[in-house]
Design an enzyme around this catalytic site. Structure first.
Site, PDB file in Angstrom:
ATOM      1  N   LYS A  55      16.755   0.315  -2.956  1.00  0.00           N
ATOM      2  CA  LYS A  55      17.647   1.219  -2.250  1.00  0.00           C
ATOM      3  C   LYS A  55      16.839   2.049  -1.262  1.00  0.00           C
ATOM      4  O   LYS A  55      15.636   2.176  -1.478  1.00  0.00           O
ATOM      5  CB  LYS A  55      18.419   2.099  -3.224  1.00  0.00           C
ATOM      6  CG  LYS A  55      17.567   3.209  -3.873  1.00  0.00           C
ATOM      7  CD  LYS A  55      18.399   4.066  -4.747  1.00  0.00           C
ATOM      8  CE  LYS A  55      18.813   5.337  -4.068  1.00  0.00           C
ATOM      9  NZ  LYS A  55      17.823   6.418  -4.186  1.00  0.00           N
ATOM     10  N   HIS A  90      23.117   5.313  -8.439  1.00  0.00           N
ATOM     11  CA  HIS A  90      22.806   5.561  -9.848  1.00  0.00           C
ATOM     12  C   HIS A  90      24.028   6.043 -10.652  1.00  0.00           C
ATOM     13  O   HIS A  90      24.323   5.525 -11.723  1.00  0.00           O
ATOM     14  CB  HIS A  90      21.697   6.604  -9.984  1.00  0.00           C
ATOM     15  CG  HIS A  90      20.434   6.258  -9.249  1.00  0.00           C
ATOM     16  ND1 HIS A  90      19.973   4.971  -9.121  1.00  0.00           N
ATOM     17  CD2 HIS A  90      19.523   7.033  -8.600  1.00  0.00           C
ATOM     18  CE1 HIS A  90      18.828   4.975  -8.436  1.00  0.00           C
ATOM     19  NE2 HIS A  90      18.543   6.211  -8.105  1.00  0.00           N
ATOM     20  N   LYS A 126      19.555  18.631  -7.172  1.00  0.00           N
ATOM     21  CA  LYS A 126      18.121  18.910  -7.178  1.00  0.00           C
ATOM     22  C   LYS A 126      17.922  20.386  -7.496  1.00  0.00           C
ATOM     23  O   LYS A 126      18.770  21.212  -7.176  1.00  0.00           O
ATOM     24  CB  LYS A 126      17.518  18.650  -5.794  1.00  0.00           C
ATOM     25  CG  LYS A 126      17.743  17.242  -5.271  1.00  0.00           C
ATOM     26  CD  LYS A 126      16.688  16.311  -5.784  1.00  0.00           C
ATOM     27  CE  LYS A 126      16.798  14.955  -5.120  1.00  0.00           C
ATOM     28  NZ  LYS A 126      16.450  13.862  -6.021  1.00  0.00           N
ATOM     29  N   THR A 130       0.842  -1.208   0.000  1.00  0.00           N
ATOM     30  CA  THR A 130       0.000   0.000   0.000  1.00  0.00           C
ATOM     31  C   THR A 130       0.874   1.254   0.000  1.00  0.00           C
ATOM     32  O   THR A 130       0.368   2.368   0.061  1.00  0.00           O
ATOM     33  CB  THR A 130      -0.887   0.036   1.271  1.00  0.00           C
ATOM     34  OG1 THR A 130      -0.022  -0.050   2.423  1.00  0.00           O
ATOM     35  CG2 THR A 130      -1.862  -1.120   1.302  1.00  0.00           C
ATOM     36  N   ASP A 182      22.059   9.296  -1.909  1.00  0.00           N
ATOM     37  CA  ASP A 182      20.818   9.131  -2.655  1.00  0.00           C
ATOM     38  C   ASP A 182      21.075   8.834  -4.132  1.00  0.00           C
ATOM     39  O   ASP A 182      20.342   8.070  -4.754  1.00  0.00           O
ATOM     40  CB  ASP A 182      19.970  10.407  -2.521  1.00  0.00           C
ATOM     41  CG  ASP A 182      18.603  10.276  -3.171  1.00  0.00           C
ATOM     42  OD1 ASP A 182      17.898   9.287  -2.854  1.00  0.00           O
ATOM     43  OD2 ASP A 182      18.241  11.134  -3.999  1.00  0.00           O
TER      44      ASP A 182
HETATM   45  C1  BG6 Z   1      15.769   8.048  -6.752  1.00  0.00           C
HETATM   46  C2  BG6 Z   1      16.201   9.091  -5.796  1.00  0.00           C
HETATM   47  O1  BG6 Z   1      16.464   6.849  -6.549  1.00  0.00           O
HETATM   48  O2  BG6 Z   1      16.003   8.491  -8.088  1.00  0.00           O
HETATM   49  C3  BG6 Z   1      15.495  10.403  -6.070  1.00  0.00           C
HETATM   50  O3  BG6 Z   1      15.926   8.673  -4.471  1.00  0.00           O
HETATM   51  C4  BG6 Z   1      15.660  10.814  -7.502  1.00  0.00           C
HETATM   52  O4  BG6 Z   1      15.973  11.425  -5.205  1.00  0.00           O
HETATM   53  C5  BG6 Z   1      15.298   9.669  -8.435  1.00  0.00           C
HETATM   54  O5  BG6 Z   1      14.818  11.927  -7.739  1.00  0.00           O
HETATM   55  C6  BG6 Z   1      15.642  10.011  -9.867  1.00  0.00           C
HETATM   56  O6  BG6 Z   1      15.121   9.041 -10.724  1.00  0.00           O
HETATM   57  P1  BG6 Z   1      14.696   9.408 -12.206  1.00  0.00           P
HETATM   58  O7  BG6 Z   1      14.278   8.083 -12.781  1.00  0.00           O
HETATM   59  O8  BG6 Z   1      13.590  10.392 -12.118  1.00  0.00           O
HETATM   60  O9  BG6 Z   1      15.914   9.978 -12.850  1.00  0.00           O
END
Ligand code: BG6
Length: 484
Positions: free
Chosen positions: A148, A240, A331, A19, A235
């Site tokens: 994650k 990533h 950001k 949920t 993060d």
């Molecule tokens: C997430 C992060 O893993 O990836 C976020 O926690 C971020 O902070 C997001 O905004 C970005 O993903 P995408 O697919 O929008 O590039």
């Protein structure tokens, strides 16, 4: 574009945290798209499991609303939604107690793939894994999916790996990094290893440097309590951006096989050099006319967490000796734009007059939006006036080349969940990879904590703090422009 949807084998997928935000925003709408495309077998089932007291009908209604809110064009397919919702069940479960487990066991079918998505706080992983075994719900062929943040440092990641390893083999554990599910990210491998053109040039003899940018326009509103404890390093960079770096820098794997690919990525992470303090810039956004400051968003007026990070790093191996990798993410930047730019070296010698340094080949790979690649090449400027050179892009925007109709192209989550069912771990992080990534980031974070580093402020809607520009200017280089 020809659609080639290959149905996966039948499955029962249990979503713990069924949920929650991720389930409603991404997992369920994504599964609905796979259902519509014919990839999810008609009799496969999805079982939401969470604390709330609810029955199947209540859960189906919740997911109907989630698809209406978060789905794209598929949300208008009323008949399809009804059929999909018919595949949904719900069990109220007590993750740390006994409630709901026998009901869950009775719901599971024999002879189909069993997958368990742990979309819950990592502190519950151990309890869930233990109960799945205790109640005879999971066996050696079951798969678990975890999200994650996979730890917040090396010690906690090791502890999580150890907890999961008590109950599941590594071959059953699917650690999601959704960047690996993005089409263009997979394309990095296709471009590098599916063409004869690039690989011979892919080294320190021809490449001057590489830039990786993941810029976002969103702030941290609504997730400040999580983000403020993470910051851009934990993060985005540890996972990533690290994965992007690996795919760009790894040696060609001998086969496209999960462990062979992950072995090569691991070697890259292990070869990363420590980063010196002067090679890092941390930033935090200030308020602007279109939004609040980071501290307001995070609801922490004294926060020193970074919403922006830029750093320069080196990979100590033969291929990349002395080639800097500049990476940045932030950001509330001026545009949403993720790009990898491979900047080639200047010509060793030129037969033309004038400034040749300007004329460099640059391969830019746009991950999002407007996915595609272009290769900047130098040509003669048409017309009279002698041999004047100009840079033009050999542009390959995927929507132009492959057609805009990519309705059946799965998004990252959909693709990865289908890979779980197929039993293909290539696009998932192995435990040792995650640990190696933390082993590299830990000292960097400890370093700035020990120095009481204060992030540099930047105006929201810009390219980040001035110092990030200097990081490259000092080396006689400059960042690529961030364009949406
Ligand atoms: C997430 C992060 O893993 O990836 C976020 O926690 C971020 O902070 C997001 O905004 C970005 O993903 P995408 O697919 O929008 O590039």
């Amino acid at each position: 574009m020809v659609s080639r949807v290959i149905p996966v084998d039948s499955f029962d997928l249990v979503i713990f945290g069924g949920t929650g935000d991720l389930a409603r925003r991404k997992i369920l709408p994504g599964l609905f798209r796979r259902f519509r495309s014919g990839q999810m077998p008609a009799e496969a089932r999805i079982i939401g499991a969470a604390r709330s007291d609810m029955d199947d009908a209540g859960y189906r209604q919740m997911i109907r609303e989630a698809i209406a809110e978060f789905g794209s064009e598929e949300k208008n397919d009323a008949g399809g939604i009804d059929a999909f919702l018919g595949r949904l069940h719900y069990v109220a479960i007590d993750a740390t107690g006994d409630g709901g487990w026998s009901q869950l066991r009775d719901l599971m079918r024999d002879g189909v793939i069993r997958a368990f998505y742990f979309s819950v706080a990592p502190s519950l992983f151990g309890a869930l894994a233990e109960r799945l075994h205790q109640h005879g719900i999971a066996d050696a062929s079951s798969r678990i999916v975890v999200e994650k943040p996979f730890g917040r440092d090396l010690a906690s990641a090791k502890a999580l790996n150890a907890t999961l390893a008590e109950h599941f083999d590594e071959g059953q554990i699917y650690r999601i990094d959704h960047y690996l599910g993005k089409e263009t990210v997979q394309n990095l491998m296709a471009v590098r290893f599916g063409n004869v053109l690039f690989e011979p040039l892919w080294n320190s003899h021809y490449i001057d440097h590489i830039q990786i940018t993941v810029a976002e326009t969103v702030g941290v509103t609504g997730r400040g309590s999580y983000y403020d404890k993470s910051g851009a390093m934990r993060d985005m960079v540890q996972n990533h951006l690290m994965q992007l770096l690996c795919l760009i820098a790894m040696e060609p794997p001998s086969t496209y096989d999960a462990d062979t690919v992950r072995d090569e990525k691991l070697k890259v992470i292990r070869a990363l050099q420590p980063v010196e303090p002067h090679q890092i810039v941390r930033g935090q956004y200030e308020a602007s006319q279109d939004g609040p400051s980071y501290r307001d968003d995070a609801e922490n007026p004294r926060s020193f967490t970074e919403s922006f990070l830029a750093l320069k790093c080196h990979i100590a191996n033969w291929r990349w000796a002395k080639v800097p990798f500049y990476i940045r993410t932030g950001k509330r930047m001026k545009a949403r734009s993720s790009e990898i730019a491979v900047v080639f070296k200047d010509l060793g010698h030129t037969i033309f007059e004038g400034d040749t340094a300007r004329h460099r080949n640059i391969l830019s790979i746009r991950l999002q939006p407007n996915e595609g690649m272009d290769l900047q090449v130098t040509i003669k400027e048409p017309g009279p006036g002698g041999m004047r050179l100009v840079d033009v892009p050999l542009d390959m925007t995927f929507a132009d080349a492959l057609g805009p109709d990519r309705e059946d192209a799965p998004d990252a989550y959909e693709r990865l969940i289908m890979d779980v069912i197929r039993g293909n771990q290539t696009l998932f992080m192995r435990g040792d990879e995650v640990e190696a990534a933390w082993a590299w980031t830990d000292p960097i974070i400890e370093g700035w904590e020990a120095r009481n580093d204060v992030p540099k402020l930047y105006d929201a809607g810009t390219a980040g703090p001035e110092d990030a520009m200097m990081l490259m200017h000092r080396d006689g280089r400059r960042w690529r422009e961030i364009k949406g």
